[in-house]
Design a protein around this motif. Structure first.
Motif, PDB file in Angstrom:
ATOM      1  N   THR A   1       0.832  -1.203   0.000  1.00  0.00           N
ATOM      2  CA  THR A   1       0.000   0.000   0.000  1.00  0.00           C
ATOM      3  C   THR A   1       0.867   1.254   0.000  1.00  0.00           C
ATOM      4  OG1 THR A   1      -0.130  -0.046   2.417  1.00  0.00           O
ATOM      5  CG2 THR A   1      -1.880  -1.173   1.205  1.00  0.00           C
ATOM      6  N   LEU A   2       0.223   2.387  -0.250  1.00  0.00           N
ATOM      7  CA  LEU A   2       0.924   3.665  -0.288  1.00  0.00           C
ATOM      8  C   LEU A   2       0.640   4.476   0.971  1.00  0.00           C
ATOM      9  CD1 LEU A   2       0.497   4.941  -3.949  1.00  0.00           C
ATOM     10  CD2 LEU A   2       2.499   3.885  -2.920  1.00  0.00           C
ATOM     11  N   ALA A   3       1.663   5.184   1.434  1.00  0.00           N
ATOM     12  CA  ALA A   3       1.490   6.110   2.548  1.00  0.00           C
ATOM     13  C   ALA A   3       1.197   7.520   2.045  1.00  0.00           C
ATOM     14  CB  ALA A   3       2.738   6.121   3.428  1.00  0.00           C
ATOM     15  N   LYS A   4       1.765   7.846   0.873  1.00  0.00           N
ATOM     16  CA  LYS A   4       1.570   9.179   0.281  1.00  0.00           C
ATOM     17  C   LYS A   4       1.542   9.044  -1.232  1.00  0.00           C
ATOM     18  CE  LYS A   4       4.203  11.603   3.922  1.00  0.00           C
ATOM     19  NZ  LYS A   4       4.729  10.423   4.640  1.00  0.00           N
ATOM     20  N   GLY A   5       0.837   9.966  -1.875  1.00  0.00           N
ATOM     21  CA  GLY A   5       0.856  10.020  -3.327  1.00  0.00           C
ATOM     22  C   GLY A   5       0.074   8.912  -3.996  1.00  0.00           C
ATOM     23  N   ALA A   6       0.572   8.468  -5.169  1.00  0.00           N
ATOM     24  CA  ALA A   6      -0.127   7.462  -5.977  1.00  0.00           C
ATOM     25  C   ALA A   6       0.894   6.566  -6.665  1.00  0.00           C
ATOM     26  CB  ALA A   6      -1.012   8.154  -7.013  1.00  0.00           C
ATOM     27  N   HIS A   7       0.396   5.420  -7.177  1.00  0.00           N
ATOM     28  CA  HIS A   7       1.241   4.548  -7.986  1.00  0.00           C
ATOM     29  C   HIS A   7       1.436   5.163  -9.370  1.00  0.00           C
ATOM     30  CE1 HIS A   7      -0.820   1.446  -5.292  1.00  0.00           C
ATOM     31  NE2 HIS A   7       0.455   1.402  -4.947  1.00  0.00           N
ATOM     32  N   PHE A   8       2.477   4.707 -10.051  1.00  0.00           N
ATOM     33  CA  PHE A   8       2.528   5.040 -11.472  1.00  0.00           C
ATOM     34  C   PHE A   8       1.487   4.184 -12.199  1.00  0.00           C
ATOM     35  CE2 PHE A   8       6.257   2.308 -10.466  1.00  0.00           C
ATOM     36  CZ  PHE A   8       5.875   1.149 -11.107  1.00  0.00           C
ATOM     37  N   THR A   9       1.087   4.583 -13.379  1.00  0.00           N
ATOM     38  CA  THR A   9      -0.040   3.969 -14.079  1.00  0.00           C
ATOM     39  C   THR A   9       0.437   3.105 -15.249  1.00  0.00           C
ATOM     40  OG1 THR A   9      -0.284   5.834 -15.586  1.00  0.00           O
ATOM     41  CG2 THR A   9      -1.462   5.956 -13.470  1.00  0.00           C
ATOM     42  N   ASP A  10      -0.525   2.377 -15.845  1.00  0.00           N
ATOM     43  CA  ASP A  10      -0.214   1.603 -17.051  1.00  0.00           C
ATOM     44  C   ASP A  10       0.224   2.527 -18.185  1.00  0.00           C
ATOM     45  OD1 ASP A  10      -0.835  -0.807 -15.832  1.00  0.00           O
ATOM     46  OD2 ASP A  10      -2.941  -0.750 -16.438  1.00  0.00           O
ATOM     47  N   ALA A  11      -0.374   3.715 -18.227  1.00  0.00           N
ATOM     48  CA  ALA A  11       0.012   4.689 -19.256  1.00  0.00           C
ATOM     49  C   ALA A  11       1.462   5.132 -19.057  1.00  0.00           C
ATOM     50  CB  ALA A  11      -0.923   5.897 -19.216  1.00  0.00           C
ATOM     51  N   ASP A  12       1.876   5.289 -17.788  1.00  0.00           N
ATOM     52  CA  ASP A  12       3.281   5.631 -17.502  1.00  0.00           C
ATOM     53  C   ASP A  12       4.207   4.534 -17.993  1.00  0.00           C
ATOM     54  OD1 ASP A  12       2.642   8.052 -16.247  1.00  0.00           O
ATOM     55  OD2 ASP A  12       2.372   7.078 -14.294  1.00  0.00           O
ATOM     56  N   ASN A  13       3.793   3.295 -17.808  1.00  0.00           N
ATOM     57  CA  ASN A  13       4.619   2.162 -18.212  1.00  0.00           C
ATOM     58  C   ASN A  13       4.731   2.090 -19.732  1.00  0.00           C
ATOM     59  OD1 ASN A  13       6.181  -0.151 -17.503  1.00  0.00           O
ATOM     60  ND2 ASN A  13       4.488  -1.455 -18.153  1.00  0.00           N
ATOM     61  N   GLU A  14       3.611   2.303 -20.423  1.00  0.00           N
ATOM     62  CA  GLU A  14       3.622   2.241 -21.882  1.00  0.00           C
ATOM     63  C   GLU A  14       4.463   3.384 -22.470  1.00  0.00           C
ATOM     64  OE1 GLU A  14      -0.412   2.297 -23.126  1.00  0.00           O
ATOM     65  OE2 GLU A  14      -0.881   0.323 -22.232  1.00  0.00           O
ATOM     66  N   ALA A  15       4.414   4.537 -21.825  1.00  0.00           N
ATOM     67  CA  ALA A  15       5.140   5.703 -22.344  1.00  0.00           C
ATOM     68  C   ALA A  15       6.589   5.763 -21.875  1.00  0.00           C
ATOM     69  CB  ALA A  15       4.415   6.981 -21.920  1.00  0.00           C
TER      70      ALA A  15
ATOM     71  N   THR B   1       5.695   4.341  -0.485  1.00  0.00           N
ATOM     72  CA  THR B   1       5.046   3.118   0.002  1.00  0.00           C
ATOM     73  C   THR B   1       4.959   3.113   1.523  1.00  0.00           C
ATOM     74  OG1 THR B   1       7.171   1.948   0.019  1.00  0.00           O
ATOM     75  CG2 THR B   1       5.811   1.741  -1.960  1.00  0.00           C
ATOM     76  N   ALA B   2       3.951   2.425   2.040  1.00  0.00           N
ATOM     77  CA  ALA B   2       3.836   2.231   3.485  1.00  0.00           C
ATOM     78  C   ALA B   2       4.942   1.293   3.947  1.00  0.00           C
ATOM     79  CB  ALA B   2       2.472   1.642   3.829  1.00  0.00           C
ATOM     80  N   PRO B   3       5.501   1.487   5.145  1.00  0.00           N
ATOM     81  CA  PRO B   3       6.613   0.651   5.619  1.00  0.00           C
ATOM     82  C   PRO B   3       6.235  -0.831   5.683  1.00  0.00           C
ATOM     83  CG  PRO B   3       6.363   2.595   7.002  1.00  0.00           C
ATOM     84  CD  PRO B   3       5.173   2.563   6.100  1.00  0.00           C
ATOM     85  N   LYS B   4       7.180  -1.701   5.269  1.00  0.00           N
ATOM     86  CA  LYS B   4       6.974  -3.155   5.305  1.00  0.00           C
ATOM     87  C   LYS B   4       7.937  -3.866   6.239  1.00  0.00           C
ATOM     88  CE  LYS B   4       4.764  -4.950   1.124  1.00  0.00           C
ATOM     89  NZ  LYS B   4       4.007  -6.038   1.724  1.00  0.00           N
ATOM     90  N   GLY B   5       9.046  -3.244   6.598  1.00  0.00           N
ATOM     91  CA  GLY B   5       9.995  -3.904   7.491  1.00  0.00           C
ATOM     92  C   GLY B   5      11.008  -4.746   6.735  1.00  0.00           C
ATOM     93  N   GLN B   6      11.450  -5.844   7.383  1.00  0.00           N
ATOM     94  CA  GLN B   6      12.531  -6.658   6.830  1.00  0.00           C
ATOM     95  C   GLN B   6      12.018  -8.013   6.381  1.00  0.00           C
ATOM     96  OE1 GLN B   6      15.702  -6.884   9.710  1.00  0.00           O
ATOM     97  NE2 GLN B   6      16.493  -4.881   9.155  1.00  0.00           N
ATOM     98  N   SER B   7      12.772  -8.623   5.461  1.00  0.00           N
ATOM     99  CA  SER B   7      12.492  -9.973   4.995  1.00  0.00           C
ATOM    100  C   SER B   7      13.053 -10.976   6.002  1.00  0.00           C
ATOM    101  CB  SER B   7      13.147 -10.196   3.635  1.00  0.00           C
ATOM    102  OG  SER B   7      14.560 -10.307   3.783  1.00  0.00           O
ATOM    103  N   PRO B   8      12.767 -12.301   5.843  1.00  0.00           N
ATOM    104  CA  PRO B   8      13.320 -13.308   6.757  1.00  0.00           C
ATOM    105  C   PRO B   8      14.844 -13.338   6.801  1.00  0.00           C
ATOM    106  CG  PRO B   8      11.517 -14.235   5.484  1.00  0.00           C
ATOM    107  CD  PRO B   8      11.803 -12.889   4.903  1.00  0.00           C
ATOM    108  N   VAL B   9      15.497 -12.837   5.738  1.00  0.00           N
ATOM    109  CA  VAL B   9      16.973 -12.844   5.714  1.00  0.00           C
ATOM    110  C   VAL B   9      17.542 -11.466   6.030  1.00  0.00           C
ATOM    111  CG1 VAL B   9      17.099 -14.783   4.114  1.00  0.00           C
ATOM    112  CG2 VAL B   9      16.950 -12.463   3.206  1.00  0.00           C
TER     113      VAL B   9
END
Length: 410
Positions: free
Chosen positions: A136-150, A190-198
């Motif tokens: 999830t996001l803490a601020k702002g927005a994701h980039f879009t499919d249009a951003d990816n295509e362009a 992005t919202a904080p996720k922390g660390q992976s198992p490693v």
């Protein structure tokens, strides 16, 4: 004599020799303390492992490319690109048990703000990636499919990157960063996720559109092949194993592999990895439970031993009690309650010690401490049962003493 008077007499007898009573109950204290600490830390460790895997994404599969071979030496999965962009699209659209799929192309780079810089991971992906990874996001927005295509030069930052480029609490949306001297506009955090198992910091990441990554970040393009892994989200947890098999069958068909040909890819189920981690934790818990059981048995033997000594020391007292009207069952109850009181007090002290140890270890390892009152009560109750079982023989021996011989005992 009523039960209250018997308990008072038992406490007086135990207090007459405090050191001996404490040493006698030490096995019970250690056993119960180990049980409480084991359960609290074990449950906390399981919760910590589950939290980490939940943060990676639910119902998640990872498709890794095949292994390379050079002069007889074989590389691991991921060393030879074998998954194409068409494979990704087929997995995303043709497998009914799959909800979504997204690539993860990764590279390390120095990222610059106006006056700070930071080395981090750059991930090239599509919009679906944030849904597949439950990010999830803490601020702002994701980039879009249009951003990816362009091939738009936009980026979503992880919280660790924000803290090191701008400081804690800063909102970087709209700011411009540079990756490999190329300017990118920040559109989200992005919202904080922390660390992976490693121990990998999930938040030390910058996300950019896959097309932009291939043009601006990646050193060389592999054309139709994806230089990295593909993350796949199954429709539900119950269908994760089916999705794993369906994806593998689709890729084998698309890669034209025969029945006897080995896979040139690897589909991994994170639920199985999480299950393995939890099984390891449960094995450790069983080991600690065995140690606790041995400690309780040793504590019970100690109670029986000290009660036999107590019967011998108080033989004349027993004779006097019988002479003034005490029945054998009264003597039996007195010594049995004495053993029970010693065991229960040891259990209560052990529970307090176990909670203290669990709290200390939890703070050291950064795990949550999950206290279960039912387990604490069960452990104390079991310690009382140990006291009754091992105190029964000395109590019965005391109740069967001949009053004449007891009065003559020196």
């Amino acid at each position: 004599m009523n039960i209250l008077e018997t308990i008072v007499l038992a406490l007086r007898a135990l207090l007459r020799s405090k050191t001996r009573s404490v040493l006698t109950a030490l096995g019970i204290i250690i056993g119960v303390g180990a049980v409480i600490a084991m359960v609290a830390i074990g449950d906390g460790a399981k919760a910590s492992v589950q939290k980490v895997f939940d943060s990676m994404g639910t119902n998640l599969l990872i498709i890794l490319p095949g292994s390379s071979r050079s002069g007889g030496a074989r590389g691991g999965f991921g060393s030879q690109p074998t998954i194409t962009w068409d494979d990704l699209e087929a997995v995303r659209t043709q497998v009914a048990s799959v909800r979504g799929a997204a690539p993860e192309m990764r590279s390390n780079a120095q990222v610059f703000s106006e006056d700070q810089n930071w080395n981090t991971s750059i991930i090239g992906t599509t919009t679906d990636y944030f849904t597949v990874r439950s990010w999830t996001l803490a601020k702002g927005a994701h980039f879009t499919d249009a951003d990816n295509e362009a091939g738009a030069k936009v980026a979503v930052l992880g919280q660790t990157v924000v803290d090191n480029l701008y400081g804690k609490g800063f909102n970087p949306v709209g700011q411009v960063i540079r990756i490999n001297k190329t300017p990118f506009t920040v559109v989200g955090v992005t919202a904080p996720k922390g660390q992976s198992p490693v121990g990998q910091d999930f938040d030390n990441t910058v996300f950019v559109p896959a097309t932009t990554f291939r043009r601006q970040v990646q050193a060389q393009s592999l054309g139709t092949y994806i230089t990295g892994a593909v993350f796949v989200q199954a429709v539900s947890a119950d269908l994760t194993a089916k999705a794993q098999a369906d994806v593998a069958n689709l890729l084998r068909m698309r890669h034209r592999l025969g029945d006897n040909d080995p896979d040139d890819f690897d589909v991994r189920n994170l639920a199985e990895v999480a299950s393995g981690q939890q099984q390891s934790t449960e094995t450790l818990s069983l080991l600690l439970a065995a140690i606790a059981a041995v400690s309780l048995v040793v504590g019970g033997i100690g109670i029986m031993n000290i009660m036999l000594v107590s019967v011998t020391e108080r033989t004349r007292e027993i004779g006097v009690r019988v002479a003034v009207g005490a029945r054998p069952r009264d003597i039996l109850a007195q010594f049995l309650i004495e053993a029970l009181t010693l065991a229960v007090l040891g259990g209560i002290i052990g529970a307090a010690v176990g909670l203290g140890v669990a709290k200390l270890l939890a703070s050291q390892f950064g795990w949550p401490m999950l206290v279960r009152p039912d387990v604490a009560l069960l452990a104390i109750g079991f310690s009382g049962l140990v006291g009754v079982v091992f105190g029964l023989y000395p109590a019965r021996k005391a109740s069967l003493l001949d009053p004449i011989d007891a009065l003559r005992y020196e």
